[in-house]
Motif scaffolding. Structure first.
Motif, PDB file in Angstrom:
ATOM      1  N   TYR A 100      -0.554   1.106   3.970  1.00 26.36           N
ATOM      2  CA  TYR A 100      -0.260   0.693   2.607  1.00 26.36           C
ATOM      3  C   TYR A 100      -1.480  -0.059   2.049  1.00 26.36           C
ATOM      4  O   TYR A 100      -2.107  -0.844   2.661  1.00 26.36           O
ATOM      5  CB  TYR A 100       0.970  -0.172   2.386  1.00 26.36           C
TER       6      TYR A 100
ATOM      7  N   LYS B 180      -2.556  -2.086  -2.051  1.00 24.17           N
ATOM      8  CA  LYS B 180      -2.335  -2.469  -3.320  1.00 24.17           C
ATOM      9  C   LYS B 180      -3.460  -2.559  -4.052  1.00 24.17           C
ATOM     10  O   LYS B 180      -4.176  -3.729  -4.364  1.00 24.17           O
ATOM     11  CB  LYS B 180      -1.302  -3.759  -3.271  1.00 24.17           C
TER      12      LYS B 180
ATOM     13  N   LEU C 120       0.720   1.321  -2.452  1.00 21.66           N
ATOM     14  CA  LEU C 120       0.211   2.692  -2.307  1.00 21.66           C
ATOM     15  C   LEU C 120       0.129   3.194  -0.960  1.00 21.66           C
ATOM     16  O   LEU C 120      -0.402   2.432  -0.184  1.00 21.66           O
ATOM     17  CB  LEU C 120      -0.909   3.314  -3.292  1.00 21.66           C
TER      18      LEU C 120
ATOM     19  N   TRP D  34      -1.449   5.354   1.765  1.00 26.87           N
ATOM     20  CA  TRP D  34      -2.651   6.044   2.237  1.00 26.87           C
ATOM     21  C   TRP D  34      -2.605   6.589   3.573  1.00 26.87           C
ATOM     22  O   TRP D  34      -2.219   5.780   4.318  1.00 26.87           O
ATOM     23  CB  TRP D  34      -4.017   4.846   1.617  1.00 26.87           C
TER      24      TRP D  34
ATOM     25  N   PRO E 160      -4.702   7.326  -3.086  1.00 26.17           N
ATOM     26  CA  PRO E 160      -4.991   6.915  -4.524  1.00 26.17           C
ATOM     27  C   PRO E 160      -6.117   7.784  -5.306  1.00 26.17           C
ATOM     28  O   PRO E 160      -6.506   7.744  -6.296  1.00 26.17           O
ATOM     29  CB  PRO E 160      -5.448   5.545  -4.536  1.00 26.17           C
TER      30      PRO E 160
END
Length: 153
Positions: A58, A60, A67, A69, A90
């Motif tokens: 994760y 941020k 998010l 990943w 992202p």
């Protein structure tokens, strides 16, 4: 549009030590600024990268929004380079090559990142407004962390 970032750093250490540190997935969090909330989810207990390895985490990157990943280590040449590619995350595209080369002064580490943002024109605007600057800040942080790790040797 595909964007490129290239960084170089001279590390005053031997190649084996630099490779061992940089190719160890356990060191990813240490090399990432705390404000990104980087959290490795993968439970695999490996201290080295290998082709086909999946690393899940994760991050941020914007407005403290978490998010998911997922990257894959697609290529590894022991002591010379490895490549990570985003599988989910992202970016519309993320391809990051990490090169290490022994020199008379130590080890030159060079990174070459190609990335593309989603959302067309909005992605272009986001890159100009903050993404490019944020990525530079991440690599600047990593530079300092690597200096700290190898300065004490």
């Amino acid at each position: 549009m595909l964007y490129t970032i290239e960084t170089k750093q001279l590390i005053r250490a031997d190649l084996a030590s630099v490779w061992a540190f940089m190719s160890n997935p356990r060191n990813l969090a240490r090399l990432t600024p705390p404000y990104l909330g980087f959290e490795v989810l993968s439970k695999e207990n490996n201290d080295h990268m290998y082709p086909g390895q999946i690393i899940e985490y994760y991050v941020k990157p914007v407005l403290n929004i978490k998010l998911h990943w997922v990257t894959e280590i697609t290529h590894v040449q022991e002591g010379a380079y490895f490549v990570d590619e985003q599988r989910f995350g992202p970016y519309a595209f993320w391809h990051h090559k990490h090169f290490l080369q022994e020199t008379a002064e130590g080890v030159e580490m060079r990174d070459l990142v190609h990335y593309k943002l989603p959302l067309g024109l909005l992605g272009k605007l986001a890159n100009a407004a903050f993404v490019k600057k944020q990525l530079k800040g991440i690599f600047d942080f990593r530079y300092q962390q690597v200096e700290t790790v190898f300065d004490g040797r």
